[in-house]
Motif scaffolding. Sequence first.
Motif, PDB file in Angstrom:
ATOM      1  N   VAL A   1     -19.624   2.286  -0.791  1.00 32.82           N
ATOM      2  CA  VAL A   1     -18.416   2.364   0.227  1.00 32.82           C
ATOM      3  C   VAL A   1     -18.369   0.892   0.600  1.00 32.82           C
ATOM      4  N   ALA A   2     -19.476  -0.030   0.694  1.00 38.58           N
ATOM      5  CA  ALA A   2     -19.333  -1.365   1.076  1.00 38.58           C
ATOM      6  C   ALA A   2     -18.308  -2.138   0.164  1.00 38.58           C
ATOM      7  N   PHE A   3     -18.621  -2.011  -1.113  1.00 35.42           N
ATOM      8  CA  PHE A   3     -17.705  -2.687  -2.058  1.00 35.42           C
ATOM      9  C   PHE A   3     -16.288  -1.937  -2.140  1.00 35.42           C
ATOM     10  N   GLU A   4     -16.412  -0.656  -2.190  1.00 33.22           N
ATOM     11  CA  GLU A   4     -14.829  -0.078  -1.892  1.00 33.22           C
ATOM     12  C   GLU A   4     -14.024  -0.386  -0.784  1.00 33.22           C
ATOM     13  N   SER A   5     -14.777  -0.504   0.451  1.00 34.65           N
ATOM     14  CA  SER A   5     -14.040  -1.039   1.559  1.00 34.65           C
ATOM     15  C   SER A   5     -13.750  -2.332   1.550  1.00 34.65           C
ATOM     16  N   SER A   6     -14.425  -3.361   0.990  1.00 30.75           N
ATOM     17  CA  SER A   6     -14.112  -4.671   0.688  1.00 30.75           C
ATOM     18  C   SER A   6     -12.940  -4.833  -0.255  1.00 30.75           C
ATOM     19  N   LEU A   7     -12.963  -3.980  -1.413  1.00 35.17           N
ATOM     20  CA  LEU A   7     -11.502  -3.910  -2.221  1.00 35.17           C
ATOM     21  C   LEU A   7     -10.402  -3.302  -1.386  1.00 35.17           C
ATOM     22  N   LEU A   8     -10.619  -1.996  -0.712  1.00 31.89           N
ATOM     23  CA  LEU A   8      -9.565  -1.406  -0.139  1.00 31.89           C
ATOM     24  C   LEU A   8      -8.893  -2.353   0.844  1.00 31.89           C
ATOM     25  N   PHE A   9      -9.520  -3.177   1.833  1.00 27.25           N
ATOM     26  CA  PHE A   9      -8.800  -3.816   2.803  1.00 27.25           C
ATOM     27  C   PHE A   9      -8.453  -4.839   2.212  1.00 27.25           C
ATOM     28  N   GLY A  10      -9.127  -5.681   1.252  1.00 28.35           N
ATOM     29  CA  GLY A  10      -8.531  -6.891   0.648  1.00 28.35           C
ATOM     30  C   GLY A  10      -7.528  -6.682  -0.100  1.00 28.35           C
TER      31      GLY A  10
ATOM     32  N   VAL B   1       3.284   1.893   2.347  1.00 25.08           N
ATOM     33  CA  VAL B   1       2.922   3.019   1.587  1.00 25.08           C
ATOM     34  C   VAL B   1       2.681   2.434   0.301  1.00 25.08           C
ATOM     35  N   PRO B   2       3.343   1.716  -0.578  1.00 26.86           N
ATOM     36  CA  PRO B   2       2.606   1.277  -2.026  1.00 26.86           C
ATOM     37  C   PRO B   2       1.793   0.568  -1.766  1.00 26.86           C
ATOM     38  N   SER B   3       1.534  -0.407  -0.848  1.00 24.15           N
ATOM     39  CA  SER B   3       0.299  -1.271  -0.895  1.00 24.15           C
ATOM     40  C   SER B   3      -1.001  -0.423  -0.619  1.00 24.15           C
ATOM     41  N   ALA B   4      -0.884   0.563   0.170  1.00 20.56           N
ATOM     42  CA  ALA B   4      -2.068   1.447   0.349  1.00 20.56           C
ATOM     43  C   ALA B   4      -2.174   2.354  -0.650  1.00 20.56           C
ATOM     44  N   ALA B   5      -1.266   3.013  -1.474  1.00 19.23           N
ATOM     45  CA  ALA B   5      -1.445   3.787  -2.323  1.00 19.23           C
ATOM     46  C   ALA B   5      -2.000   3.145  -3.669  1.00 19.23           C
ATOM     47  N   TYR B   6      -1.694   1.869  -3.881  1.00 20.01           N
ATOM     48  CA  TYR B   6      -2.077   0.997  -4.949  1.00 20.01           C
ATOM     49  C   TYR B   6      -3.667   0.708  -4.689  1.00 20.01           C
ATOM     50  N   SER B   7      -3.757   0.422  -3.602  1.00 16.09           N
ATOM     51  CA  SER B   7      -5.322  -0.015  -3.203  1.00 16.09           C
ATOM     52  C   SER B   7      -6.187   1.251  -3.229  1.00 16.09           C
ATOM     53  N   GLY B   8      -5.637   2.125  -2.626  1.00 15.48           N
ATOM     54  CA  GLY B   8      -6.494   3.592  -2.864  1.00 15.48           C
ATOM     55  C   GLY B   8      -6.789   3.981  -4.358  1.00 15.48           C
ATOM     56  N   ALA B   9      -5.746   3.887  -5.264  1.00 18.16           N
ATOM     57  CA  ALA B   9      -5.979   3.926  -6.597  1.00 18.16           C
ATOM     58  C   ALA B   9      -6.914   3.196  -7.384  1.00 18.16           C
ATOM     59  N   ILE B  10      -6.965   2.037  -6.872  1.00 14.88           N
ATOM     60  CA  ILE B  10      -7.933   1.027  -7.335  1.00 14.88           C
ATOM     61  C   ILE B  10      -9.360   1.374  -7.163  1.00 14.88           C
ATOM     62  N   ILE B  11      -9.802   1.446  -5.974  1.00 17.12           N
ATOM     63  CA  ILE B  11     -10.937   1.789  -5.257  1.00 17.12           C
ATOM     64  C   ILE B  11     -11.424   3.147  -5.911  1.00 17.12           C
ATOM     65  N   SER B  12     -10.696   4.045  -6.297  1.00 15.08           N
ATOM     66  CA  SER B  12     -11.024   5.288  -6.830  1.00 15.08           C
ATOM     67  C   SER B  12     -11.816   5.090  -8.368  1.00 15.08           C
ATOM     68  N   LEU B  13     -11.716   4.194  -8.726  1.00 13.74           N
ATOM     69  CA  LEU B  13     -12.367   3.949 -10.103  1.00 13.74           C
ATOM     70  C   LEU B  13     -13.945   3.359  -9.551  1.00 13.74           C
ATOM     71  N   ILE B  14     -14.216   2.900  -8.159  1.00 18.08           N
ATOM     72  CA  ILE B  14     -15.435   2.767  -8.037  1.00 18.08           C
ATOM     73  C   ILE B  14     -15.979   4.052  -7.440  1.00 18.08           C
TER      74      ILE B  14
ATOM     75  N   THR C   1     -10.401  12.184  -7.507  1.00 22.77           N
ATOM     76  CA  THR C   1     -10.598  11.140  -6.567  1.00 22.77           C
ATOM     77  C   THR C   1      -9.570  10.053  -6.208  1.00 22.77           C
ATOM     78  N   LEU C   2      -8.726   9.687  -7.562  1.00 19.30           N
ATOM     79  CA  LEU C   2      -7.609   9.048  -7.361  1.00 19.30           C
ATOM     80  C   LEU C   2      -6.583   9.532  -6.650  1.00 19.30           C
ATOM     81  N   LEU C   3      -6.271  10.994  -6.770  1.00 23.01           N
ATOM     82  CA  LEU C   3      -4.985  11.460  -5.918  1.00 23.01           C
ATOM     83  C   LEU C   3      -5.551  11.613  -4.396  1.00 23.01           C
ATOM     84  N   ARG C   4      -6.891  11.832  -4.309  1.00 18.67           N
ATOM     85  CA  ARG C   4      -7.291  11.832  -2.752  1.00 18.67           C
ATOM     86  C   ARG C   4      -7.169  10.382  -1.955  1.00 18.67           C
ATOM     87  N   GLU C   5      -7.568   9.289  -2.830  1.00 19.58           N
ATOM     88  CA  GLU C   5      -7.501   8.087  -2.232  1.00 19.58           C
ATOM     89  C   GLU C   5      -6.170   7.543  -2.176  1.00 19.58           C
ATOM     90  N   SER C   6      -5.295   7.726  -3.170  1.00 21.89           N
ATOM     91  CA  SER C   6      -4.067   7.006  -3.069  1.00 21.89           C
ATOM     92  C   SER C   6      -3.183   7.836  -2.090  1.00 21.89           C
TER      93      SER C   6
END
Length: 304
Positions: free
Chosen positions: A76-85, A109-122, A174-179
């Motif tokens: 979550v620490a790395f995920e949160s770092s990636l998400l907000f960054g 919306v696209p900024s948040a969805a894109y960030s969510g999709a990336i962090i789902s990999l972690i 996870t990708l769907l949930r996060e995006s």
Amino acid sequence: MAAREASKEYAAGFAAGIATVFIGHPFDTVKVNLQAYNTKTQVKEFRNAFHCTRQIISTEGVKGLYKGASSSFVGVAFESSLLFGLYSQTKQFLQGESLGTRPQLQVIVPSAAYSGAIISLILGPTELVKCRMQIQGKNSALSSYTRYNGPLDCALKTINNEGIRGIFRGGLTTLLRESIGNAVFFTTYESTRYYMHSRLSQTRGRVSKILQDVGIGIITGGLSGMAFWAAVLPLDVVKTVIQTAPDSKSCCNPFQTLYSIYSRVGLRGCYAGIGPTLARAFPANAAAIVTWELTAKILGVERD
């Protein structure tokens, strides 16, 4: 966004992730157990969140509520770092020179969805380990699940038994949930933050700026967290069921799994764990937003 400024956003996000796990993990343990065991048949394993909490504490003590926390702290620490960054960088990129304070949905919306999709990999692998650790207990009814000595043991056994694909089980869900969830989260956050700042701007001389910012952060973070989970809880239930299934060959299709849960248990099964989820969402996300904003401010990041 300059590299130095971007690194500060990632650092602030890392701090936010630690705050989230520290406050929210016990609620998450209860939620995962409700989702794993109350979606199998019409007969509930746990009557409600309080019953589940009592069962965990009576058999394992308070430490049972923090099962899987070590993998969560890291993930979550790395995920949160990636998400907000990533969100901050993508948002600034899409805004370009237009730096108005009014929220722009076509940017958020696209900024948040894109960030969510990336962090789902972690998040996918770390949450699989966390969930499998959380459903372990001393109750004999849980004997169908593999026993793990710790997060690393869980990850290694999963890879050994199911291959590399096994550790990414539930990845699409996870990708769907996060995006989707993060698009809702940041839309709610930016909108409520703008509204509250505009309404309270006339009280700046009477209320300490930092106290006002903390108060706004608590409310916006809490409401955004609740909006996130209200929007994607059925997907989270599906993710838990897929990732904790004893049979590695069971269905991984999120839509088929959701239909299967609905067929067996009805609508309540699709919202299993909603009580502890929403109870966790407000304080955990309030802490995350306040920590993110204050850390960014200490590091000298300018907010619009």
